[in-house]
Design a protein around this motif. Structure first.
Motif, PDB file in Angstrom:
ATOM      1  N   GLY A   1       0.841  -1.194   0.000  1.00 59.98           N
ATOM      2  CA  GLY A   1       0.000   0.000   0.000  1.00 59.98           C
ATOM      3  C   GLY A   1       0.866   1.229   0.000  1.00 59.98           C
ATOM      4  O   GLY A   1       2.085   1.130  -0.164  1.00 59.98           O
ATOM      5  N   GLY A   2       0.244   2.386   0.159  1.00 56.61           N
ATOM      6  CA  GLY A   2       1.021   3.616   0.175  1.00 56.61           C
ATOM      7  C   GLY A   2       0.135   4.835   0.072  1.00 56.61           C
ATOM      8  O   GLY A   2      -1.093   4.733   0.135  1.00 56.61           O
ATOM      9  N   ILE A   3       0.769   5.958  -0.106  1.00 58.67           N
ATOM     10  CA  ILE A   3       0.076   7.237  -0.100  1.00 58.67           C
ATOM     11  C   ILE A   3      -0.798   7.398  -1.347  1.00 58.67           C
ATOM     12  O   ILE A   3      -0.419   7.009  -2.446  1.00 58.67           O
ATOM     13  CB  ILE A   3       1.118   8.370  -0.016  1.00 58.67           C
ATOM     14  CG1 ILE A   3       1.890   8.275   1.305  1.00 58.67           C
ATOM     15  CG2 ILE A   3       0.465   9.735  -0.161  1.00 58.67           C
ATOM     16  CD1 ILE A   3       1.034   8.463   2.539  1.00 58.67           C
TER      17      ILE A   3
ATOM     18  N   LEU B   1      -9.649   6.525  -4.791  1.00 59.53           N
ATOM     19  CA  LEU B   1      -9.152   5.587  -3.782  1.00 59.53           C
ATOM     20  C   LEU B   1      -8.965   4.190  -4.366  1.00 59.53           C
ATOM     21  O   LEU B   1      -7.930   3.545  -4.149  1.00 59.53           O
ATOM     22  CB  LEU B   1     -10.101   5.561  -2.591  1.00 59.53           C
ATOM     23  CG  LEU B   1     -10.318   6.900  -1.875  1.00 59.53           C
ATOM     24  CD1 LEU B   1     -11.349   6.753  -0.765  1.00 59.53           C
ATOM     25  CD2 LEU B   1      -9.009   7.426  -1.317  1.00 59.53           C
ATOM     26  N   ASP B   2      -9.970   3.695  -5.082  1.00 62.11           N
ATOM     27  CA  ASP B   2      -9.859   2.366  -5.687  1.00 62.11           C
ATOM     28  C   ASP B   2      -8.670   2.319  -6.647  1.00 62.11           C
ATOM     29  O   ASP B   2      -7.899   1.345  -6.675  1.00 62.11           O
ATOM     30  CB  ASP B   2     -11.127   2.026  -6.472  1.00 62.11           C
ATOM     31  CG  ASP B   2     -12.339   1.862  -5.563  1.00 62.11           C
ATOM     32  OD1 ASP B   2     -12.262   2.251  -4.387  1.00 62.11           O
ATOM     33  OD2 ASP B   2     -13.362   1.343  -6.042  1.00 62.11           O
ATOM     34  N   THR B   3      -8.550   3.365  -7.429  1.00 65.43           N
ATOM     35  CA  THR B   3      -7.441   3.439  -8.387  1.00 65.43           C
ATOM     36  C   THR B   3      -6.098   3.391  -7.675  1.00 65.43           C
ATOM     37  O   THR B   3      -5.161   2.720  -8.131  1.00 65.43           O
ATOM     38  CB  THR B   3      -7.543   4.751  -9.188  1.00 65.43           C
ATOM     39  OG1 THR B   3      -8.848   4.844  -9.749  1.00 65.43           O
ATOM     40  CG2 THR B   3      -6.492   4.805 -10.282  1.00 65.43           C
ATOM     41  N   SER B   4      -6.016   4.088  -6.565  1.00 63.53           N
ATOM     42  CA  SER B   4      -4.773   4.106  -5.809  1.00 63.53           C
ATOM     43  C   SER B   4      -4.439   2.720  -5.270  1.00 63.53           C
ATOM     44  O   SER B   4      -3.282   2.274  -5.331  1.00 63.53           O
ATOM     45  CB  SER B   4      -4.893   5.099  -4.656  1.00 63.53           C
ATOM     46  OG  SER B   4      -3.668   5.199  -3.961  1.00 63.53           O
ATOM     47  N   ALA B   5      -5.445   2.033  -4.777  1.00 66.44           N
ATOM     48  CA  ALA B   5      -5.208   0.679  -4.267  1.00 66.44           C
ATOM     49  C   ALA B   5      -4.708  -0.225  -5.397  1.00 66.44           C
ATOM     50  O   ALA B   5      -3.741  -0.984  -5.220  1.00 66.44           O
ATOM     51  CB  ALA B   5      -6.489   0.115  -3.652  1.00 66.44           C
ATOM     52  N   LEU B   6      -5.341  -0.123  -6.555  1.00 65.95           N
ATOM     53  CA  LEU B   6      -4.913  -0.947  -7.689  1.00 65.95           C
ATOM     54  C   LEU B   6      -3.500  -0.574  -8.145  1.00 65.95           C
ATOM     55  O   LEU B   6      -2.704  -1.444  -8.516  1.00 65.95           O
ATOM     56  CB  LEU B   6      -5.899  -0.784  -8.853  1.00 65.95           C
ATOM     57  CG  LEU B   6      -7.270  -1.417  -8.618  1.00 65.95           C
ATOM     58  CD1 LEU B   6      -8.238  -1.036  -9.735  1.00 65.95           C
ATOM     59  CD2 LEU B   6      -7.154  -2.938  -8.518  1.00 65.95           C
TER      60      LEU B   6
ATOM     61  N   ARG C   1      -0.266  -2.996  -8.186  1.00 67.64           N
ATOM     62  CA  ARG C   1       0.477  -3.263  -9.421  1.00 67.64           C
ATOM     63  C   ARG C   1       1.953  -2.925  -9.230  1.00 67.64           C
ATOM     64  O   ARG C   1       2.837  -3.722  -9.561  1.00 67.64           O
ATOM     65  CB  ARG C   1      -0.132  -2.439 -10.558  1.00 67.64           C
ATOM     66  CG  ARG C   1       0.550  -2.607 -11.906  1.00 67.64           C
ATOM     67  CD  ARG C   1      -0.280  -2.016 -13.051  1.00 67.64           C
ATOM     68  NE  ARG C   1      -1.140  -0.906 -12.659  1.00 67.64           N
ATOM     69  CZ  ARG C   1      -0.744   0.361 -12.500  1.00 67.64           C
ATOM     70  NH1 ARG C   1       0.518   0.703 -12.713  1.00 67.64           N
ATOM     71  NH2 ARG C   1      -1.615   1.297 -12.144  1.00 67.64           N
ATOM     72  N   GLU C   2       2.227  -1.767  -8.671  1.00 66.23           N
ATOM     73  CA  GLU C   2       3.619  -1.330  -8.527  1.00 66.23           C
ATOM     74  C   GLU C   2       4.413  -2.226  -7.586  1.00 66.23           C
ATOM     75  O   GLU C   2       5.584  -2.497  -7.806  1.00 66.23           O
ATOM     76  CB  GLU C   2       3.664   0.112  -8.003  1.00 66.23           C
ATOM     77  CG  GLU C   2       3.174   1.141  -9.010  1.00 66.23           C
ATOM     78  CD  GLU C   2       3.167   2.563  -8.453  1.00 66.23           C
ATOM     79  OE1 GLU C   2       2.816   3.476  -9.205  1.00 66.23           O
ATOM     80  OE2 GLU C   2       3.524   2.740  -7.257  1.00 66.23           O
TER      81      GLU C   2
END
Lengths: 222, 222
Positions: free
Chosen positions: B46-48, B55-60, B64-65
């Motif tokens: 996870g991360g910032i 939010l969903d996009t950030s989690a994905l 991925r990263e």
DNA sequence: GCAAAAGTGTTCCAGATACACCCATGT
DNA sequence: ACATGGGTGTATCTGGAACACTTTTGC
């Protein structure tokens, strides 16, 4: 190193959907916005989370400050973070929902200066920001929880009748239940007990008063 | 007006509990922390959250990263905001959980430099921050959802056998089911269909392969 | 006595549970 | 032939659904 030197930070807010059941309808408490954006529109009570404040605490604080309500049932609902949900800046909002018995309303809320008002769920106006979506999610969650918890009793005062309780279910789920089956069902859950008292109200047989065996606790049932 | 001029802002992060079922156990993917705090401890990927990122996009994206995983089932879990959950600064974390079939693991994840590792749920080490609590909530949610949704199939590849599916239920719920009743039950849900193919594997009768009627969709059932 | 809401039991059906043997395969 | 896991049917139980009349009260 302060936060602002490390990352560009979104703001964090809480919003609270406050439900009650009154006059045969599911109602929610809204606040009229005094400033832009969405000035004059109705919105959920809530606001910015203090830097050293827990999320639940913040929801309770804003509830108290803006509506004078205390001692309600409160539960985290979902977090809404669409980057454009607030036109001013990035605001991530942790949404909560609260339930309160109708009896408390007149006592605790003065609906100060007409900034606060109860609306029935179905006839509420369009709300500011994405609050319509939040309210819809809250209602879905509430309806789902009726089926597997004792959450419905959070709408009732300490002592209540079985027809009262049945009304809560019928209003939220939008359909009628058979009186005999309903009574059998809730009594079988072993969560409520007779107080021995009755309530005389109107030209008809009095109703027995019940109370929760564990007041205030929302139990998962079945 | 930038956010930092208005309020002292907490940081916002996402953390993702990644579940799979492999070798007869519920497993989760953890990342070893390379820096303080909790350097050397295992933690959730996870991360910032970026300032203009959903939010969903950030989690994905973090998924991925950090793990190369894509196309997983992802659902928001709960938001953790205890002011002292991160010793550096206030960080509110929107927790997600993700499910992925075991087959994808070897293909997509190289477990780069031993920074990533799968642990069985029961033998995982103590995690950094409040991630133990997050993982526990995720597992509870997962177990609850098995009962009223088709979420279990997110652990399986496109084509799977009924014993495969039964295994998912037994591992997550921690108890055995009767084979005949289980088959009757899941077939009655009308969510899966035979492919007409079989899987020959080992010294025994081949198992029929099924597929979801609406692949990828998690349906609420009953 | 009448209007109005409270209270009460039984039958029926569907879905869950309990349970044991045969089948197809590889070695 | 045998070991291994896959596949099948029936009887029973239990919880939910359908359904109508009597009771108590205020007027």
């Amino acid at each position: 190193m302060p936060a602002s030197e490390r990352y560009p930070e979104p703001a964090i807010s809480v919003d609270v959907v406050i439900f009650t059941i009154c006059e045969g309808a599911l109602q929610l408490l809204l606040a009229k916005r005094q400033r832009p954006p969405h000035q004059g529109k109705w919105a959920l009570p809530g606001g910015i989370v203090d830097l050293r404040e827990d999320l639940d605490t913040s929801a309770l604080r804003h509830l108290r400050e803006q509506t004078s309500l205390t001692g309600v049932y409160l539960e985290q609902l979902y977090t809404f973070g669409n980057p454009s949900r607030d036109p001013r800046m990035r605001v991530v909002s942790i949404a909560y929902y609260a339930l309160t018995p109708a009896a408390r309303l007149s006592a605790q809320i003065n609906l100060e200066h007409n900034r606060l008002r109860w609306f029935t769920f179905t006839t509420r106006p369009n709300l500011a920001f994405d609050h319509d979506a939040i309210v819809d999610v809250a209602r879905q969650r509430l309806a789902a929880k009726l089926a597997y918890s004792t959450i419905a009793m959070q709408f009732l005062p300490e002592r209540f009748t079985l027809p009262d309780l049945q009304n809560v279910y019928e209003i939220i789920l939008g359909r009628a239940f058979d009186k005999r089956n309903f009574r059998k069902h809730v009594l079988a859950l072993d969560q409520i007990e007779e107080t021995g008292e009755e309530r005389r109200l109107g030209n008809h047989r009095p109703a027995r008063l019940y109370r929760m065996k564990r007041p205030g606790q929302v139990e998962v049932i079945k």
